[in-house]
Design an enzyme around this catalytic site. Structure first.
Site, PDB file in Angstrom:
ATOM      1  N   ASP A 443       7.121  -8.984   7.430  1.00 22.36           N
ATOM      2  CA  ASP A 443       7.103  -8.639   6.005  1.00 22.36           C
ATOM      3  C   ASP A 443       8.441  -8.953   5.342  1.00 22.36           C
ATOM      4  O   ASP A 443       9.445  -9.203   6.017  1.00 22.36           O
ATOM      5  CB  ASP A 443       6.768  -7.144   5.878  1.00 22.36           C
ATOM      6  CG  ASP A 443       5.977  -6.828   4.625  1.00 22.36           C
ATOM      7  OD1 ASP A 443       6.078  -7.588   3.648  1.00 22.36           O
ATOM      8  OD2 ASP A 443       5.275  -5.802   4.620  1.00 22.36           O
ATOM      9  N   ASP A 507      -1.393  -7.290  -1.562  1.00 17.24           N
ATOM     10  CA  ASP A 507      -1.500  -5.852  -1.280  1.00 17.24           C
ATOM     11  C   ASP A 507      -2.681  -5.246  -2.031  1.00 17.24           C
ATOM     12  O   ASP A 507      -2.924  -4.046  -1.929  1.00 17.24           O
ATOM     13  CB  ASP A 507      -0.215  -5.131  -1.715  1.00 17.24           C
ATOM     14  CG  ASP A 507       0.845  -5.180  -0.626  1.00 17.24           C
ATOM     15  OD1 ASP A 507       0.524  -5.583   0.507  1.00 17.24           O
ATOM     16  OD2 ASP A 507       2.001  -4.821  -0.910  1.00 17.24           O
TER      17      ASP A 507
END
Ligand code: GLA
Length: 705
Positions: A443, A507
């Site tokens: 990430d 997301d």
């Protein structure tokens, strides 16, 4: 001007003809032509109007101010104020099947420019330049751009915009005087400025028109522009934005640009996507991996966030395995001090207060259930509230004396700092060597402000060091798959895909939003690299509610997963997950190898997406109803890409539970199925069923004869 030689690069649907002399000029890039090219020069000789320079000025692969090109130059730089307007002359040409390299020199400026142009069998062209400093004295490079001309009939553009949880939005506009420019200065590929665009003939569609698509393979700052020159010619330019002073070449040193990928299609956007998808499958994705089926994920993030209890996580794993999940991933929250998003980044040690009996217990449990295990990392980042920062406050990527704004309460680590780089490698290596980890989610949750290394700008080097860190991890652990994630879709590009295996698309797991996001991404990427998860019925990022059918079908085509806590879900929901997992597994070989078609509809309230087997023996088609149908009847569904002479059985594979209750009657074929030729499917089609907004229907076509 000394021009002698024509070189042709050919794909299946396109051709590039390049004339070589003192410099290289692309004379044609479009439909292939056969036969002799002898008439070319005379046919394409340009007139020279009054009121401008007395000679024709060609558009080279790197526009040069010194030749009288008034558009954005390919190179901007200087040697203490000298050598700032180089003019290169080709000294050497290397030509092999599908590739031409020119080596040009400006002896006076002491510079060499190597230009590589490659076309593969799928019609994807790659271009890059290398600028070398041949002379004493530092050559300061301000800009080094990849430039490709497109024909004057390219007068419309499809560009991208977006933001966090709203990636890959497309916008169409005419390409008139003034052109188009996007600049990404966020330090990573970014949600806002995905590095790609498409230009084409007016009103190009999914099925029609000449289109030229471009993707700049770089995970840092970039500029992309389409210049409409004052004389009507057009060019597309893509480059890294080098920060002031960042690139200083000593004698003997050189700078190479990232690759600019491009493809022409005379058959609209679908044709272009077919080229890019094949190229990504065969030439971009790590080759050792391409053929492995994509395991279904269960990712813990939206299920438990930072609340980790090993017993509970093992229960989640058990239930995941029961539903058919094949890879179980522990997301953020497992390492020291990570109880929220304010602390812990950098301390890549298992949090023993949460996991007193170690991680192996869980990994073994997951493996014993027949699943692979995955773990989340955010290696490039650091919280000030971490032992790592307390020990090494100087490891920040920053400029001393300034207070940098935080992003998600965190800062970036300077990867040019060898100690920091080695520490991060050691930590990743430790986990990958100590546990049976099949996958990591890598990430990167903040934008980069003032990237400084020892006071100097370090935007480009930081990106290169990031690649080097991923490469080092891959070399040490070649069987570990990596997902590129940056707060969802913030680092999605071809260069990082060379060393990773899939992307966390967004997301946002809201099925309605995902339909649009995935569509935008589908122009350049095949479905299997799009992480698409079924989220909870009450979406965490938009607060909308969607049925399991709509969520299931929306996640079906990509690299599928589940992103919630199965322990807390109802029996009914769990049955739904199981159903879509089964369906995905059955269709996965087709979905992840077939050709994607974005099917045009008579009503924009629908979005139709099809995948057709390479041998045309089978197809699946999803009708997603994004909004209320505009009219009471929604016209016909026409499906392109099937074998026109073959007969197919058409059946509905999945539909909303109330499908037959919302109208007096649905089209006959949706309940009984039917048999149709591929030609009929394409030219006449089937009547559209009636669907409620935010629902979807899945159709399968199977070859009968
Ligand atoms: C980012 C990712 C999410 C999740 C969180 C964890 O936002 O995109 O999927 O991993 O970080 O902090």
């Amino acid at each position: 001007m000394n021009k002698q030689k024509l070189i042709t690069l050919s794909g299946q649907d396109s051709q590039m003809i390049i004339e070589l002399g003192d410099y290289a000029e692309i004379l044609h890039w479009g439909q292939p032509v056969s036969g002799s090219l002898s008439g070319f020069r005379k046919a394409l000789f340009r007139p020279v109007p009054y009121g401008r320079l007395d000679n024709d000025v060609s558009m080279t692969l790197s526009p040069e101010l010194g030749r009288g090109v008034f558009s954005s130059p390919g190179i901007e730089g200087h040697r203490n104020g000298q050598d700032w307007a180089p003019v290169f002359v080709i000294e050497k040409v290397e030509h092999e099947e599908g590739k031409v390299t020119t080596i040009s020199v400006d002896a006076r400026a002491g510079l060499r420019l190597t230009s590589e142009l490659v076309m593969d069998a799928h019609d994807v062209v790659k271009v890059r330049h290398t600028l070398g400093n041949l002379k004493e004295g530092i050559y300061q490079v301000n800009r080094l751009a990849n430039t490709v001309p497109v024909p004057a009939r390219a007068n419309e553009i499809m560009a991208y915009y977006g933001r966090w949880v709203h990636e890959f939005q497309t916008v169409r506009q005419p390409l008139l005087q003034g052109g188009y420019q996007q600049e990404n200065r966020r330090g990573r590929t970014s949600h806002e400025h995905y590095p790609a665009l498409v230009v084409g003939t007016s009103h190009f569609t999914e099925m029609q028109g000449d289109v030229w698509g471009f993707h700049f393979a770089w995970s840092g700052n970039h500029r992309m522009r389409v210049d409409v020159k004052a004389d009507g010619r057009r060019l597309v330019q893509a480059e890294v934005i080098y920060l002031p002073g960042e690139v200083a070449l000593e004698k003997g040193e050189s700078l190479t640009t990232p690759w600019l990928y491009a493809s022409y299609s005379g058959a609209g956007l679908n044709g272009m996507s077919h080229h890019f998808h094949s190229h990504v499958r065969e030439a971009v994705l790590p080759s050792d991996f391409a053929k492995k089926p994509r395991p279904i994920h269960l990712n813990t993030w939206e299920g438990i966030y930072f609340d980790h209890d090993p017993e509970y996580i093992m229960a989640m794993a058990t239930q995941s395995a029961e539903m058919g999940v094949e890879r179980f991933i522990i997301d953020d929250g497992w390492f020291r001090g990570r109880n929220g998003d304010k602390a812990g980044l950098g301390d890549w040690f298992l949090d023993e207060s949460k996991y007193p009996n170690g991680l192996a217990l869980i990994v073994d449990h997951v493996n014993a259930l027949g699943m692979e295990f995955g773990l989340w990392f955010e290696p490039e980042m650091i919280n000030k509230d971490s032992d790592l920062y307390r020990a090494h406050p100087d490891w920040l990527l920053a400029v001393a004396g300034y207070d940098q704004p935080t992003g998600r309460n965190q800062f970036v680590i300077d990867l040019q700092n060898d100690d920091a780089f080695n520490f991060l490698f050691e930590r990743l290596d430790h986990f990958l060597s100590s546990y049976n980890i099949a996958y990591i989610k890598w990430d990167m949750n903040r934008e980069i402000v003032q990237p400084g290394h020892e006071g100097k700008a370090a935007g480009q080097k930081q990106t290169e060091c990031y690649y080097a860190l991923v490469d080092k991890v891959r070399a040490a652990h070649p069987n570990v798959e990596i997902e590129s994630c940056a707060a969802g879709g913030g680092r999605i590009d071809f260069e990082i895909l060379k060393r990773t295996h899939r992307f966390w698309t967004s997301d946002n797991n809201d099925a309605l939003e995902r339909q649009r996001i995935q569509r935008g991404m589908s122009y350049f990427f095949p479905p299997e690299v799009m992480g698409s998860h079924i989220g909870a019925s009450h979406c965490h990022s938009t607060r909308r509610r969607h049925s399991i059918e709509f969520r299931g079908l929306t996640a079906l085509f990509g690299h599928m997963g589940i992103e919630l806590d199965p322990v807390k879900e109802t029996k009914e929901e769990k049955n739904g997950f199981e159903h879509y997992i089964k369906l995905h597994k059955a269709l996965r070989p087709l979905l992840h190898s077939g050709k994607t078609w974005r099917v045009q509809t008579d009503d924009d309230a629908h979005q139709v997406h099809a995948v057709i087997a390479k041998d045309q023996s089978e197809a699946v088609v999803m009708i997603a109803q994004l909004a209320m149908p505009t009219n009471a009847l929604s016209g016909h569904l026409r499906i392109p890409g099937l074998d026109p002479d073959a007969i197919y059985h058409v059946e509905v594979l999945d539909k909303p539970s109330n499908f037959n209750d919302i109208v007096n009657c649905q089209p006959f074929w949706t309940n009984e199925g039917c048999e149709l030729s591929g030609e009929w499917c394409e030219k006449i089609g089937l009547t559209m069923p009636i669907l409620d907004a935010e629902t979807a229907l899945l159709i399968r076509l199977k070859l009968l004869h």
